[in-house]
Design a protein around this motif. Structure first.
Motif, PDB file in Angstrom:
ATOM      1  N   PHE A  92       0.806  -1.218   0.000  1.00 20.07           N
ATOM      2  CA  PHE A  92       0.000   0.000   0.000  1.00 20.07           C
ATOM      3  C   PHE A  92       0.843   1.275   0.000  1.00 20.07           C
ATOM      4  CE2 PHE A  92      -2.834  -3.229   1.778  1.00 20.07           C
ATOM      5  CZ  PHE A  92      -3.925  -3.055   0.942  1.00 20.07           C
ATOM      6  N   LEU A  93       2.154   1.116  -0.065  1.00 18.46           N
ATOM      7  CA  LEU A  93       3.066   2.262  -0.013  1.00 18.46           C
ATOM      8  C   LEU A  93       3.783   2.431  -1.345  1.00 18.46           C
ATOM      9  CD1 LEU A  93       4.710   1.417   3.438  1.00 18.46           C
ATOM     10  CD2 LEU A  93       3.110   3.298   2.988  1.00 18.46           C
ATOM     11  N   PRO A  94       4.348   3.626  -1.576  1.00 23.09           N
ATOM     12  CA  PRO A  94       5.255   3.743  -2.725  1.00 23.09           C
ATOM     13  C   PRO A  94       6.413   2.755  -2.555  1.00 23.09           C
ATOM     14  CG  PRO A  94       4.669   5.907  -1.867  1.00 23.09           C
ATOM     15  CD  PRO A  94       4.144   4.893  -0.888  1.00 23.09           C
ATOM     16  N   ALA A  95       7.105   2.474  -3.625  1.00 20.29           N
ATOM     17  CA  ALA A  95       8.097   1.396  -3.612  1.00 20.29           C
ATOM     18  C   ALA A  95       9.371   1.742  -2.848  1.00 20.29           C
ATOM     19  CB  ALA A  95       8.459   0.989  -5.034  1.00 20.29           C
ATOM     20  N   GLY A  96       9.643   0.885  -1.872  1.00 16.46           N
ATOM     21  CA  GLY A  96      10.955   0.815  -1.253  1.00 16.46           C
ATOM     22  C   GLY A  96      11.623  -0.422  -1.826  1.00 16.46           C
ATOM     23  N   HIS A  97      12.674  -0.896  -1.169  1.00 12.87           N
ATOM     24  CA  HIS A  97      13.341  -2.115  -1.638  1.00 12.87           C
ATOM     25  C   HIS A  97      12.403  -3.325  -1.574  1.00 12.87           C
ATOM     26  CE1 HIS A  97      17.277  -0.303  -2.095  1.00 12.87           C
ATOM     27  NE2 HIS A  97      17.161   0.239  -0.880  1.00 12.87           N
ATOM     28  N   ILE A  98      11.597  -3.405  -0.525  1.00  9.14           N
ATOM     29  CA  ILE A  98      10.710  -4.559  -0.346  1.00  9.14           C
ATOM     30  C   ILE A  98       9.738  -4.669  -1.510  1.00  9.14           C
ATOM     31  CG2 ILE A  98       8.885  -5.576   1.084  1.00  9.14           C
ATOM     32  CD1 ILE A  98      10.275  -4.175   3.512  1.00  9.14           C
ATOM     33  N   LYS A  99       9.063  -3.579  -1.802  1.00  3.51           N
ATOM     34  CA  LYS A  99       8.070  -3.605  -2.883  1.00  3.51           C
ATOM     35  C   LYS A  99       8.734  -3.802  -4.243  1.00  3.51           C
ATOM     36  CE  LYS A  99       3.916  -1.226  -4.442  1.00  3.51           C
ATOM     37  NZ  LYS A  99       2.975  -0.145  -4.088  1.00  3.51           N
ATOM     38  N   ALA A 100       9.859  -3.146  -4.468  1.00  2.00           N
ATOM     39  CA  ALA A 100      10.545  -3.266  -5.755  1.00  2.00           C
ATOM     40  C   ALA A 100      11.049  -4.685  -5.988  1.00  2.00           C
ATOM     41  CB  ALA A 100      11.696  -2.268  -5.837  1.00  2.00           C
ATOM     42  N   GLY A 151       4.494  -5.994 -20.998  1.00  2.00           N
ATOM     43  CA  GLY A 151       4.282  -4.565 -20.840  1.00  2.00           C
ATOM     44  C   GLY A 151       2.880  -4.181 -20.392  1.00  2.00           C
ATOM     45  N   GLU A 152       2.039  -5.158 -20.052  1.00  2.00           N
ATOM     46  CA  GLU A 152       0.672  -4.874 -19.597  1.00  2.00           C
ATOM     47  C   GLU A 152       0.645  -4.356 -18.163  1.00  2.00           C
ATOM     48  OE1 GLU A 152      -2.761  -7.560 -20.027  1.00  2.00           O
ATOM     49  OE2 GLU A 152      -1.435  -8.671 -21.371  1.00  2.00           O
ATOM     50  N   VAL A 153       1.599  -4.816 -17.359  1.00  2.00           N
ATOM     51  CA  VAL A 153       1.651  -4.467 -15.939  1.00  2.00           C
ATOM     52  C   VAL A 153       2.952  -3.726 -15.679  1.00  2.00           C
ATOM     53  CG1 VAL A 153       1.806  -5.407 -13.602  1.00  2.00           C
ATOM     54  CG2 VAL A 153       0.282  -6.475 -15.258  1.00  2.00           C
ATOM     55  N   THR A 154       2.857  -2.624 -14.966  1.00  2.00           N
ATOM     56  CA  THR A 154       4.039  -1.851 -14.612  1.00  2.00           C
ATOM     57  C   THR A 154       4.570  -2.339 -13.268  1.00  2.00           C
ATOM     58  OG1 THR A 154       3.092   0.057 -15.727  1.00  2.00           O
ATOM     59  CG2 THR A 154       4.926   0.468 -14.229  1.00  2.00           C
ATOM     60  N   LEU A 155       5.828  -2.706 -13.243  1.00  2.00           N
ATOM     61  CA  LEU A 155       6.456  -3.155 -12.002  1.00  2.00           C
ATOM     62  C   LEU A 155       6.828  -1.942 -11.154  1.00  2.00           C
ATOM     63  CD1 LEU A 155       8.766  -5.979 -13.381  1.00  2.00           C
ATOM     64  CD2 LEU A 155       6.585  -6.218 -12.205  1.00  2.00           C
ATOM     65  N   PRO A 156       6.782  -2.088  -9.829  1.00  2.00           N
ATOM     66  CA  PRO A 156       7.140  -0.959  -8.965  1.00  2.00           C
ATOM     67  C   PRO A 156       8.614  -0.599  -9.108  1.00  2.00           C
ATOM     68  CG  PRO A 156       6.725  -2.949  -7.660  1.00  2.00           C
ATOM     69  CD  PRO A 156       6.390  -3.279  -9.078  1.00  2.00           C
ATOM     70  N   VAL A 157       8.876   0.688  -9.098  1.00  2.00           N
ATOM     71  CA  VAL A 157      10.243   1.203  -9.217  1.00  2.00           C
ATOM     72  C   VAL A 157      10.615   1.833  -7.878  1.00  2.00           C
ATOM     73  CG1 VAL A 157      11.737   2.824 -10.445  1.00  2.00           C
ATOM     74  CG2 VAL A 157       9.928   1.616 -11.682  1.00  2.00           C
ATOM     75  N   PHE A 158      11.788   1.499  -7.397  1.00  2.13           N
ATOM     76  CA  PHE A 158      12.263   1.992  -6.102  1.00  2.13           C
ATOM     77  C   PHE A 158      12.153   3.511  -6.023  1.00  2.13           C
ATOM     78  CE2 PHE A 158      15.709   3.688  -3.473  1.00  2.13           C
ATOM     79  CZ  PHE A 158      15.392   3.103  -2.258  1.00  2.13           C
ATOM     80  N   VAL A 159      11.567   3.984  -4.915  1.00  5.32           N
ATOM     81  CA  VAL A 159      11.428   5.419  -4.671  1.00  5.32           C
ATOM     82  C   VAL A 159      12.318   5.832  -3.504  1.00  5.32           C
ATOM     83  CG1 VAL A 159       9.824   7.266  -4.010  1.00  5.32           C
ATOM     84  CG2 VAL A 159       9.059   5.440  -5.540  1.00  5.32           C
ATOM     85  N   SER A 160      12.150   5.153  -2.354  1.00  4.98           N
ATOM     86  CA  SER A 160      12.905   5.541  -1.164  1.00  4.98           C
ATOM     87  C   SER A 160      12.908   4.400  -0.151  1.00  4.98           C
ATOM     88  CB  SER A 160      12.288   6.781  -0.528  1.00  4.98           C
ATOM     89  OG  SER A 160      12.875   7.057   0.724  1.00  4.98           O
TER      90      SER A 160
END
Length: 194
Positions: A92-100, A151-160
């Motif tokens: 539910f958060l922007p991407a950190g290392h875990i989500k990425a 390319g149908e789904v965008t993978l999360p990109v590390f933010v912080s």
């Protein structure tokens, strides 16, 4: 048991529509619009989830026990639920290392949750519920991986990295809350027996 099976079928078929019936899903969206689909999807999801929960509660009352898990499986389940809760929070958060790195942390959370509960429960209703969600999580992950490659789904990109810290703290808090009473209040079973 019939209500549980029907609820699981309806809930998982709805959540697998993009995988098993993409044309039907697209046709509905074309007719009622994206907003209409999201509203219908949310309403049906909630209704089917209530049916799964009610069906599970009814089935648990007189379900046969297929095996008696050793006590240590409950300890493994408790340990596994910590990363499940952290992945849930990360989803539910922007991407950190875990989500990425997890790519699809909500699906990973469901798979860990289902595996943890599957190994710690031996009643037929529990095995049916958790094995179904585990299998669905595996199929969904494979589908999402293919769709990401196309390319149908965008993978999360590390933010912080701060989002990792938030996910860990939130996951630990939810895990602790479940152990200290929420699980017993919601499900009627205490995860720790003192």
């Amino acid at each position: 048991m019939i209500l549980l099976v029907v609820g699981l079928l309806l809930f998982l078929c709805l959540h697998s529509a993009r995988v098993v019936a993409p044309q039907a899903r697209s046709g509905i969206i074309a007719r009622i619009g994206e907003g209409g689909w999201k509203g219908l999807y949310s309403l049906l999801s909630l209704g089917f989830l209530v049916l799964v929960i009610y069906g599970f509660a009814v089935a648990r009352a007189d379900t046969p026990v297929l095996w008696y898990p050793p006590v240590w499986t409950q300890h493994i389940a408790l340990v596994l639920m910590l990363p499940a809760m952290i992945c849930l929070a990360a989803s539910f958060l922007p991407a950190g290392h875990i989500k990425a790195r997890a790519k699809f942390p909500l699906v990973l959370s469901v798979k860990i949750w289902a595996l943890a509960h599957l190994i710690a429960n031996g009643e037929l209703s529990s095995i049916l519920l958790f094995a179904t969600f585990l299998a669905w999580g595996v199929v969904l992950r494979i589908s999402l991986k293919r769709r990401a490659a196309e390319g149908e789904v965008t993978l999360p990109v590390f933010v912080s990295g701060r989002y990792d810290a938030i996910a860990v703290v939130a996951g630990l808090a939810l895990w602790g809350w479940m152990i200290l009473g929420l699980h017993e209040w919601l499900i009627g079973v205490a995860p720790l027996v003192f």
